[in-house]
Design an enzyme around this catalytic site. Sequence first.
Site, PDB file in Angstrom:
ATOM      1  N   GLY A  19       6.517  67.961  53.017  1.00  0.00           N
ATOM      2  CA  GLY A  19       7.425  68.777  52.192  1.00  0.00           C
ATOM      3  C   GLY A  19       6.748  69.725  51.223  1.00  0.00           C
ATOM      4  O   GLY A  19       7.398  70.273  50.351  1.00  0.00           O
ATOM      5  N   ASP A  70       7.750  70.732  61.852  1.00  0.00           N
ATOM      6  CA  ASP A  70       9.157  71.085  61.665  1.00  0.00           C
ATOM      7  C   ASP A  70       9.917  69.944  62.317  1.00  0.00           C
ATOM      8  O   ASP A  70       9.817  69.737  63.542  1.00  0.00           O
ATOM      9  CB  ASP A  70       9.454  72.430  62.356  1.00  0.00           C
ATOM     10  CG  ASP A  70      10.914  72.848  62.170  1.00  0.00           C
ATOM     11  OD1 ASP A  70      11.781  71.968  62.020  1.00  0.00           O
ATOM     12  OD2 ASP A  70      11.181  74.064  62.205  1.00  0.00           O
ATOM     13  N   ILE A  98      11.866  66.700  51.969  1.00  0.00           N
ATOM     14  CA  ILE A  98      12.405  67.886  52.648  1.00  0.00           C
ATOM     15  C   ILE A  98      13.932  67.830  52.677  1.00  0.00           C
ATOM     16  O   ILE A  98      14.530  66.759  52.696  1.00  0.00           O
ATOM     17  CB  ILE A  98      11.854  68.027  54.092  1.00  0.00           C
ATOM     18  CG1 ILE A  98      12.421  66.949  55.009  1.00  0.00           C
ATOM     19  CG2 ILE A  98      10.340  67.966  54.100  1.00  0.00           C
ATOM     20  CD1 ILE A  98      12.016  67.111  56.468  1.00  0.00           C
ATOM     21  N   TYR A 161      26.598  71.702  44.057  1.00  0.00           N
ATOM     22  CA  TYR A 161      25.704  70.937  44.942  1.00  0.00           C
ATOM     23  C   TYR A 161      26.324  70.819  46.342  1.00  0.00           C
ATOM     24  O   TYR A 161      25.619  70.607  47.324  1.00  0.00           O
ATOM     25  CB  TYR A 161      25.387  69.562  44.332  1.00  0.00           C
ATOM     26  CG  TYR A 161      24.075  68.989  44.813  1.00  0.00           C
ATOM     27  CD1 TYR A 161      22.898  69.728  44.742  1.00  0.00           C
ATOM     28  CD2 TYR A 161      24.006  67.714  45.360  1.00  0.00           C
ATOM     29  CE1 TYR A 161      21.690  69.219  45.188  1.00  0.00           C
ATOM     30  CE2 TYR A 161      22.802  67.179  45.801  1.00  0.00           C
ATOM     31  CZ  TYR A 161      21.656  67.946  45.720  1.00  0.00           C
ATOM     32  OH  TYR A 161      20.466  67.427  46.180  1.00  0.00           O
ATOM     33  N   LYS A 168      22.897  63.636  50.323  1.00  0.00           N
ATOM     34  CA  LYS A 168      21.993  62.778  49.533  1.00  0.00           C
ATOM     35  C   LYS A 168      22.555  61.357  49.406  1.00  0.00           C
ATOM     36  O   LYS A 168      21.793  60.393  49.322  1.00  0.00           O
ATOM     37  CB  LYS A 168      21.745  63.383  48.150  1.00  0.00           C
ATOM     38  CG  LYS A 168      20.938  64.687  48.165  1.00  0.00           C
ATOM     39  CD  LYS A 168      19.548  64.525  48.778  1.00  0.00           C
ATOM     40  CE  LYS A 168      18.679  65.750  48.530  1.00  0.00           C
ATOM     41  NZ  LYS A 168      17.412  65.727  49.274  1.00  0.00           N
TER      42      LYS A 168
HETATM   43  N1  LIG Z   1      14.161  70.969  43.034  1.00  0.00           N
HETATM   44  C1  LIG Z   1      15.065  70.131  42.583  1.00  0.00           C
HETATM   45  O1  LIG Z   1      15.733  70.376  41.566  1.00  0.00           O
HETATM   46  C2  LIG Z   1      15.297  68.822  43.291  1.00  0.00           C
HETATM   47  C3  LIG Z   1      15.918  67.773  42.590  1.00  0.00           C
HETATM   48  C4  LIG Z   1      16.144  66.567  43.246  1.00  0.00           C
HETATM   49  C5  LIG Z   1      15.762  66.427  44.577  1.00  0.00           C
HETATM   50  N2  LIG Z   1      15.158  67.474  45.223  1.00  0.00           N
HETATM   51  C6  LIG Z   1      14.770  67.254  46.631  1.00  0.00           C
HETATM   52  O2  LIG Z   1      13.357  67.278  46.706  1.00  0.00           O
HETATM   53  C7  LIG Z   1      12.961  67.584  48.035  1.00  0.00           C
HETATM   54  C8  LIG Z   1      11.895  68.659  48.021  1.00  0.00           C
HETATM   55  O3  LIG Z   1      12.420  69.893  47.582  1.00  0.00           O
HETATM   56  P1  LIG Z   1      11.694  70.824  46.520  1.00  0.00           P
HETATM   57  O4  LIG Z   1      12.639  71.003  45.403  1.00  0.00           O
HETATM   58  O5  LIG Z   1      10.318  70.346  46.252  1.00  0.00           O
HETATM   59  O6  LIG Z   1      11.659  72.250  47.249  1.00  0.00           O
HETATM   60  P2  LIG Z   1      10.593  72.899  48.269  1.00  0.00           P
HETATM   61  O7  LIG Z   1      11.269  74.132  48.777  1.00  0.00           O
HETATM   62  O8  LIG Z   1       9.295  73.053  47.594  1.00  0.00           O
HETATM   63  O9  LIG Z   1      10.459  71.811  49.411  1.00  0.00           O
HETATM   64  C9  LIG Z   1      11.402  71.691  50.469  1.00  0.00           C
HETATM   65  C10 LIG Z   1      10.590  71.444  51.703  1.00  0.00           C
HETATM   66  O10 LIG Z   1      11.452  71.146  52.811  1.00  0.00           O
HETATM   67  C11 LIG Z   1      10.755  71.622  53.941  1.00  0.00           C
HETATM   68  N3  LIG Z   1      11.615  71.700  55.130  1.00  0.00           N
HETATM   69  C12 LIG Z   1      12.812  72.326  55.247  1.00  0.00           C
HETATM   70  N4  LIG Z   1      13.245  72.226  56.538  1.00  0.00           N
HETATM   71  C13 LIG Z   1      12.298  71.518  57.208  1.00  0.00           C
HETATM   72  C14 LIG Z   1      12.143  71.096  58.555  1.00  0.00           C
HETATM   73  N5  LIG Z   1      13.047  71.406  59.509  1.00  0.00           N
HETATM   74  N6  LIG Z   1      11.045  70.378  58.898  1.00  0.00           N
HETATM   75  C15 LIG Z   1      10.112  70.076  57.970  1.00  0.00           C
HETATM   76  N7  LIG Z   1      10.182  70.464  56.692  1.00  0.00           N
HETATM   77  C16 LIG Z   1      11.258  71.176  56.307  1.00  0.00           C
HETATM   78  C17 LIG Z   1      10.241  72.982  53.494  1.00  0.00           C
HETATM   79  O11 LIG Z   1       9.227  73.433  54.366  1.00  0.00           O
HETATM   80  C18 LIG Z   1       9.726  72.640  52.108  1.00  0.00           C
HETATM   81  O12 LIG Z   1       8.381  72.268  52.155  1.00  0.00           O
HETATM   82  C19 LIG Z   1      14.257  67.953  48.780  1.00  0.00           C
HETATM   83  O13 LIG Z   1      14.729  66.813  49.468  1.00  0.00           O
HETATM   84  C20 LIG Z   1      15.206  68.292  47.629  1.00  0.00           C
HETATM   85  O14 LIG Z   1      16.559  68.132  47.992  1.00  0.00           O
HETATM   86  C21 LIG Z   1      14.926  68.655  44.611  1.00  0.00           C
END
Ligand SMILES: NC(=O)c1ccc[n+]([C@@H]2O[C@H](COP(=O)([O-])OP(=O)(O)OC[C@H]3O[C@@H](n4cnc5c(N)ncnc54)[C@H](O)[C@@H]3O)[C@@H](O)[C@H]2O)c1
Length: 260
Positions: A19, A70, A98, A161, A168
């Site tokens: 991720g 992916d 991810i 959301y 989630k």
């Molecule tokens: N940013 C926030 O506020 C927040 C809060 C709580 C939870 N999250 C969760 O944290 C996790 C990471 O998100 P983030 O905020 O670091 O953003 P980010 O954009 O840095 O990371 C998201 C990742 O998902 C990957 N991804 C998407 N589709 C994919 C696929 N088909 N195969 C493989 N990888 C795939 C992307 O390449 C990316 O690396 C997610 O599950 C997100 O829902 C984020």
Amino acid sequence: MSIATHRPVLQGQRALVVGIANEHSIAYGCARAFRELGAELAITYLNDRARPHVKPLADTLEASVFMPLDVSTPGELEAVFESIGRQWERLDILVHSIAFAPKQDLQGGLLDCSADGFMKAMDVSVHSFVRMARLAAPLMSEGGTMFAMSYHGAQKVAPNYNVMGPVKAALEASCRYLAYELGPRKIRVHAISPGPLKTRAASGLKDFDLMLNEAMQRAPLGDLVDIMDVGFTCAYLATPFARRVTGTTMYVDGGVNIMA
Ligand SMILES: NC(=O)c1ccc[n+]([C@@H]2O[C@H](COP(=O)([O-])OP(=O)(O)OC[C@H]3O[C@@H](n4cnc5c(N)ncnc54)[C@H](O)[C@@H]3O)[C@@H](O)[C@H]2O)c1
């Protein structure tokens, strides 16, 4: 206390972190925390377009495995675990960080979410974790810890959301069921629920800055969280200090979740 003064409590542990898109990714915070505490890393990147952004980070972290993944591309997940099995023979930590939903489905309300969008969001954001757990478990021959990133919108309604709320919720329930099924093999499974963080994925949510402001104002600890806060929480849960803890949804949100 500076990070450099921490003991290498994860020395000898091997962690797969999925991720990382860039240096703001929650997954990068996890990878950095694990590395700073002595773990060896396997890191994946989404595709050729993502590679130039992730490669320098993987180099800094001295990742010994660096592969494309992916989760929607047949065979890529299997290839990653095959390579880890060949190179390391064992895995101790898995991070699934991810999520995905098509833009029009993410930005409209749940009522308007298309069937395809709902299924795609569930597949990439939830079922891929179940698939990863199935492939990781045989490599966790001495036990291990698995993490998936959730958000409080799973438990309570967070405006904007949308479909990610039910997605989630399914992810958190999957963590509990996997914790139950994998417990006898000493594999622990946690959902981690960070407060809002300015990442690329978050930029897809409507009015995300309002979520950040609200979190800051409501947090008993009075601050936003950063990616290292999330990383060190996962690191703790991966140590033997947390060996009797499994199936939780662990909030890393400055306490926002306790507020009415
Ligand atoms: N940013 C926030 O506020 C927040 C809060 C709580 C939870 N999250 C969760 O944290 C996790 C990471 O998100 P983030 O905020 O670091 O953003 P980010 O954009 O840095 O990371 C998201 C990742 O998902 C990957 N991804 C998407 N589709 C994919 C696929 N088909 N195969 C493989 N990888 C795939 C992307 O390449 C990316 O690396 C997610 O599950 C997100 O829902 C984020």
